[in-house]
Motif scaffolding. Sequence first.
Motif, PDB file in Angstrom:
ATOM      1  N   VAL A 286       0.477   9.484   3.598  1.00  0.00           N
ATOM      2  CA  VAL A 286       1.305   9.318   4.800  1.00  0.00           C
ATOM      3  C   VAL A 286       2.286  10.477   4.930  1.00  0.00           C
ATOM      4  CG1 VAL A 286       3.053   7.869   5.903  1.00  0.00           C
ATOM      5  CG2 VAL A 286       1.073   6.807   4.808  1.00  0.00           C
ATOM      6  N   LYS A 287       2.885  10.867   3.824  1.00  0.00           N
ATOM      7  CA  LYS A 287       3.844  11.983   3.831  1.00  0.00           C
ATOM      8  C   LYS A 287       3.166  13.275   4.284  1.00  0.00           C
ATOM      9  CE  LYS A 287       7.539  14.446   2.205  1.00  0.00           C
ATOM     10  NZ  LYS A 287       7.917  14.285   0.808  1.00  0.00           N
ATOM     11  N   ARG A 288       1.981  13.540   3.778  1.00  0.00           N
ATOM     12  CA  ARG A 288       1.283  14.793   4.121  1.00  0.00           C
ATOM     13  C   ARG A 288       0.944  14.855   5.604  1.00  0.00           C
ATOM     14  NH1 ARG A 288      -2.991  16.687  -0.447  1.00  0.00           N
ATOM     15  NH2 ARG A 288      -2.812  18.553   0.830  1.00  0.00           N
TER      16      ARG A 288
ATOM     17  N   LEU B  61       9.357  13.853  -8.854  1.00  0.00           N
ATOM     18  CA  LEU B  61       8.605  12.662  -9.240  1.00  0.00           C
ATOM     19  C   LEU B  61       8.942  11.513  -8.294  1.00  0.00           C
ATOM     20  CD1 LEU B  61       9.018  12.713 -13.141  1.00  0.00           C
ATOM     21  CD2 LEU B  61       7.076  13.536 -11.792  1.00  0.00           C
ATOM     22  N   GLY B  62       7.923  10.896  -7.701  1.00  0.00           N
ATOM     23  CA  GLY B  62       8.174   9.838  -6.735  1.00  0.00           C
ATOM     24  C   GLY B  62       8.861  10.394  -5.507  1.00  0.00           C
ATOM     25  N   ALA B  63       8.247  11.404  -4.885  1.00  0.00           N
ATOM     26  CA  ALA B  63       8.910  12.190  -3.843  1.00  0.00           C
ATOM     27  C   ALA B  63       9.247  11.378  -2.596  1.00  0.00           C
ATOM     28  CB  ALA B  63       8.028  13.381  -3.459  1.00  0.00           C
ATOM     29  N   GLY B  64       8.431  10.383  -2.252  1.00  0.00           N
ATOM     30  CA  GLY B  64       8.700   9.634  -1.035  1.00  0.00           C
ATOM     31  C   GLY B  64       8.795  10.549   0.169  1.00  0.00           C
ATOM     32  N   TRP B  65       9.835  10.338   1.005  1.00  0.00           N
ATOM     33  CA  TRP B  65      10.014  11.172   2.206  1.00  0.00           C
ATOM     34  C   TRP B  65      11.058  12.259   1.974  1.00  0.00           C
ATOM     35  CZ3 TRP B  65       5.919   8.964   3.022  1.00  0.00           C
ATOM     36  CH2 TRP B  65       5.729   7.640   3.363  1.00  0.00           C
TER      37      TRP B  65
ATOM     38  N   LYS C 209       0.831  -1.201   0.000  1.00  0.00           N
ATOM     39  CA  LYS C 209       0.000   0.000   0.000  1.00  0.00           C
ATOM     40  C   LYS C 209       0.868   1.254   0.000  1.00  0.00           C
ATOM     41  CE  LYS C 209      -3.595  -2.394   2.660  1.00  0.00           C
ATOM     42  NZ  LYS C 209      -4.334  -2.420   3.956  1.00  0.00           N
ATOM     43  N   VAL C 210       1.753   1.346   0.975  1.00  0.00           N
ATOM     44  CA  VAL C 210       2.658   2.489   1.108  1.00  0.00           C
ATOM     45  C   VAL C 210       4.081   2.011   0.826  1.00  0.00           C
ATOM     46  CG1 VAL C 210       3.610   4.197   2.704  1.00  0.00           C
ATOM     47  CG2 VAL C 210       1.174   3.609   2.801  1.00  0.00           C
ATOM     48  N   SER C 211       4.825   2.772   0.043  1.00  0.00           N
ATOM     49  CA  SER C 211       6.186   2.376  -0.316  1.00  0.00           C
ATOM     50  C   SER C 211       7.057   2.197   0.922  1.00  0.00           C
ATOM     51  CB  SER C 211       6.810   3.427  -1.236  1.00  0.00           C
ATOM     52  OG  SER C 211       8.170   3.126  -1.482  1.00  0.00           O
TER      53      SER C 211
END
Length: 321
Positions: free
Chosen positions: A162-164, A134-138, A34-36
């Motif tokens: 999750v990041k937000r 692109l693909g910002a992750g953390w 679900k989450v990277s």
Amino acid sequence: MRLLVFALLSLLLLPCWWVGVWLYIVPVWRQRGKVSGTTYEPFTTRLLMHLIGTRDDPLIAQLAGHLPACSPSTLRWFILPQVWICKVSGFIPTPLRFPPPEHASLNCLVSARCEFLDRSLSKHLPHCKQLVILGAGWDTRAYQADASLDLFEVDAPATQAVKRRAIKDSGIPHDHVHFVPCDFESQRWLDALTDHGFNPELPTYVHWEGVTMYLERAAIESTLDQFSQLPQGSILALDYLAEKWLHHTTGGRLTKFMVNAFYGEPFRSGLPADTDSLLKPFGLRILRHQRLHAPGKPPYGGLLTLARRIEPDHKINMQSP
């Protein structure tokens, strides 16, 4: 002597490390699929480099503690003991050195691409009007860039959510950042950006880190094609794994297996040795290309800074490479 002290302290704190590892593993596995989970790899390495003092990144330290697998308990039992060992022993493991060795082996991948992409961003961003990750992750780069720029973070919806939450809980200012949810395999990121206020007529810096290896070749080519539609002066910086190494060497196949087994996120594609043949159909030229390899070994990957090819009667508004 420093290495000996480092090894002895590591053995002494091994029980703490094991507790920390499980505090890290459980949240990753709970959100598997679900989450990277792989986005934690560069995050924890950069966090360690910041805390040890090899690479300054204060916002990554501010974000730490607000992510599921990087909770205050994880910091206490997993991250901080490693920092303490390094500071007391005076020994810094090679993967945490910054800048990295000239010939960076695979365990130095994060520091090597950080140095390359940091330099590319510092050199070319002042000549662009927008920043897209692109693909910002953390990643925290968007929050440290010029606040007068239009900033866009593009990522998978669940990972971005999750990041937000973590950004909000950490108190990091983010009013200037546009969050753009997008599935790179099934959506055009350029269209998703445009729907969120992006101006495709302005020179744009596109940062694409730690993503290409997880995409099918068609999605990589689609990204290159979409970037080629941006105006002259736009820049694309990325990292990649070498196709031959990934699919045809024992080290590549083993790495691919381990990442998929732990995170459930398989490496799908590498780029060919002749990267120019991949880029030419999209009208792109290489400003800088750094191949990554251990001493005396063939490349396992590389780093690229790209721009559109310049027609004879045009000039690009940036410093020459």
